[in-house]
Each structure stands twice: as structure tokens, then as C-alpha cells.
Design an enzyme around this catalytic site. Structure first.
Site, PDB file in Angstrom:
ATOM      1  N   ASP A  28       0.935  -1.277   0.017  1.00 49.56           N
ATOM      2  CA  ASP A  28      -0.029   0.001   0.054  1.00 49.56           C
ATOM      3  C   ASP A  28       0.896   1.339   0.123  1.00 49.56           C
ATOM      4  O   ASP A  28       2.091   1.108  -0.122  1.00 49.56           O
ATOM      5  CB  ASP A  28      -0.960   0.100   1.185  1.00 49.56           C
ATOM      6  CG  ASP A  28      -0.302  -0.082   2.501  1.00 49.56           C
ATOM      7  OD1 ASP A  28       0.968   0.426   2.816  1.00 49.56           O
ATOM      8  OD2 ASP A  28      -0.760  -0.574   3.439  1.00 49.56           O
ATOM      9  N   VAL A  29       0.314   2.336   0.162  1.00 52.98           N
ATOM     10  CA  VAL A  29       1.060   3.544   0.032  1.00 52.98           C
ATOM     11  C   VAL A  29       2.278   3.823   1.119  1.00 52.98           C
ATOM     12  O   VAL A  29       3.210   4.487   0.996  1.00 52.98           O
ATOM     13  CB  VAL A  29       0.136   4.830   0.010  1.00 52.98           C
ATOM     14  CG1 VAL A  29      -0.556   4.791  -1.330  1.00 52.98           C
ATOM     15  CG2 VAL A  29      -0.832   4.960   1.299  1.00 52.98           C
TER      16      VAL A  29
END
Length: 122
Positions: A28-29
Site C-alpha cells: 500500500d502507500v
């Protein structure tokens, strides 16, 4: 993800012809790591299905408690979503600026398992 609800670019946007590709791994980010891209469905199944117990190694930068406390907490039985997290291998070492580095190997790949495990330990 293969598509982003906020319209951000995905790994498939960087591949000229992504037809038939799928991925193994979750990022994810806030996460860096390895994604395996393949067209081999059997390989995906063997790498992701819990019955095969494929080991996954993670490194997390942890803060909020001294290194010795983090190590002691990680050696205790910790539940995430009502199920114990059982490390195969684990090492906690001092990092910079009051942080610690947690290296852990698990035989499971629950979504955000390391992040949730660390949060459960405080």
C-alpha cells in the site's frame, strides 16, 4: 490492487502489455516490498493459499516503545482479529531516532498483518 478507487496509478500502468497478469503480494502507500507478477495461476495458488504455509519475511520500522519492550511484547501471544500471530523467526534491533527495527517471518499473509500486529502490541 489492479485498480485504484482514487484513480492513482497501479503497477499495471507501468507494464506495456499487462493482459493476463496477476500479482502475488500486497503493498500500500505506506509499504515497500516485492510484488511477483505472473500469468501462472497454479503458482499464484501455491504462493497464496494458506494450506501451503509459504513463509513471508517482513521488516518494520517501529516506534513508541523501547527496543527491549518491543521484543518482549513480540514474544508474547498477540491476537489480531481474534487469531494469534505466530512468528516463525523474529529479531528486534535498535534503529535511529528512538525507533526499532522488527524483522519477522510468518507463515501467513493476512492483510496488513505486521502493521496490525505491531499496533496490537502498542
Amino acid at each position: 490492487t489492479a485498480s485504484d478507487e482514487e484513480g492513482r496509478r497501479t503497477v499495471f500502468d507501468f507494464i506495456r502489455d499487462a493482459r493476463g497478469l496477476t500479482y502475488v503480494g500486497r503493498l500500500d502507500v505506506h509499504t515497500t516490498g516485492l510484488l511477483l507478477l505472473t500469468t501462472d495461476g497454479e503458482a499464484v495458488h501455491r504462493l497464496t493459499h494458506p494450506s501451503y504455509r509459504v513463509s513471508r519475511s517482513y521488516t518494520a520500522l517501529v516506534h513508541g516503545r523501547p527496543t527491549a519492550e518491543i521484543e518482549a511484547a513480540a514474544r508474547q501471544r498477540v491476537l489480531v482479529d481474534g487469531k494469534a500471530v505466530v512468528p516463525v523467526k523474529m529479531r528486534v534491533r535498535p534503529g535511529k531516532e528512538g525507533r526499532s527495527i522488527l524483522d519477522v517471518t510468518l507463515n501467513e499473509g493476512r492483510n496488513r498483518i505486521v502493521r496490525n500486529w505491531c499496533e496490537a502490541m502498542g
